[in-house]
Design an enzyme around this catalytic site. Sequence first.
Site, short mmCIF file in Angstrom:
data_model
loop_
_atom_site.label_atom_id
_atom_site.label_comp_id
_atom_site.label_asym_id
_atom_site.label_seq_id
_atom_site.Cartn_x
_atom_site.Cartn_y
_atom_site.Cartn_z
N ASP A 129 -46.01 -21.64 43.79
CA ASP A 129 -46.18 -22.64 42.74
C ASP A 129 -47.33 -23.58 43.12
O ASP A 129 -47.26 -24.26 44.14
CB ASP A 129 -44.87 -23.44 42.60
CG ASP A 129 -44.87 -24.40 41.42
OD1 ASP A 129 -45.95 -24.85 41.00
OD2 ASP A 129 -43.78 -24.72 40.93
N HIS A 156 -46.04 -21.59 38.63
CA HIS A 156 -45.28 -22.71 38.08
C HIS A 156 -44.79 -22.33 36.69
O HIS A 156 -45.54 -22.32 35.72
CB HIS A 156 -46.13 -23.98 38.02
CG HIS A 156 -45.34 -25.18 37.57
ND1 HIS A 156 -44.44 -25.83 38.39
CD2 HIS A 156 -45.29 -25.84 36.38
CE1 HIS A 156 -43.88 -26.83 37.74
NE2 HIS A 156 -44.38 -26.85 36.51
N SER A 162 -39.30 -27.79 35.09
CA SER A 162 -40.31 -28.69 35.63
C SER A 162 -39.81 -30.14 35.54
O SER A 162 -38.78 -30.47 36.12
CB SER A 162 -41.64 -28.47 34.91
OG SER A 162 -42.71 -29.06 35.63
#
Length: 321
Positions: free
Chosen positions: A264, A291, A139
Amino acid sequence: MNPPCAFRSPRWLPNGHGETLWAPFLARAPRPQYRREIWTTPDADRLAVDWIDGRADAPIVALFHGLASSSRGHYARAFAECLGRRGWNGALVNFRGCGGLDNLRPRAYHAGDSAELRWIMATLAERFPDRIRFAAGVSLGGNVLLKYLGEDGAAVPLRAAAAVCAPIDLTATAMHLDAPQNRIYAAFFLRTLKASMGRYRRRFPQMADWQAVRKARSLREFDDAFTAPVHGFADALSFWREASAGPVLQDIAVPTWLLHSANDPIVPVDSVRSWPKSPTVTPCITDHGGHVGYVSGTFPGHLRWLAESLIAFFAGHLHHE
């Protein structure tokens, strides 16, 4: 050699929202035992690096976590456990102020802090010059890693790298999070960031306009009040533009696996597809995964797929310069 780009979520976890929320709170995750080191930064600050110690001749893999996470994140623990089973070494880096360690200077970490990551990688290369080194970013940590890889090109001291669900276009990600169906995530990040600000406010009362930080009602307002001014950007839009890794993906020189999921709910998949990429960058966009979810197995699910896939990618580059 790259691992197969295929992941299917369990039937009992049918969509990206479910995968995203289930993974950190309800999936089975190991609890590895870390050995902690405190590193002093060039500007006399500090950060914590949590180690998984493997064989003396085995590779070292650095892992960089996401926003409001640490080496205790669900994916980090699964990755550390997988490294331990293989006998590899893991350096799970906690960004400044993360991992339960307060930093000493009036600054934090952010999505474009490639200078910090550059110093971390140089430190690992200096300490372990004869080891094969890999790096993975998840991320926010994935964006920082990709930005560093693009800026430094062939000079990076890594055999290969990987990024998972990286928000490589921060403006597009912020707009995506503002959609009604995704605001739960924006609210979570904003609440978590504000909660962490209490530690800074007590130690550094002049660091920011704390009243503006407290009143922020969106991630843009938070970045306007805190992230941008504290780290030298004009405003949130300037920060998002300058910190995004997308524009430098075409300059990456080392083999890099760019893993993302089409469902996501935090990082829009079109923003990952649209940027030009170097031939050394291999995108892998799975249909499922959420995600940084990638939950698999029977109920309540486990988190091994992501960790094992990352290590399989690195293993494929052990013997290739």
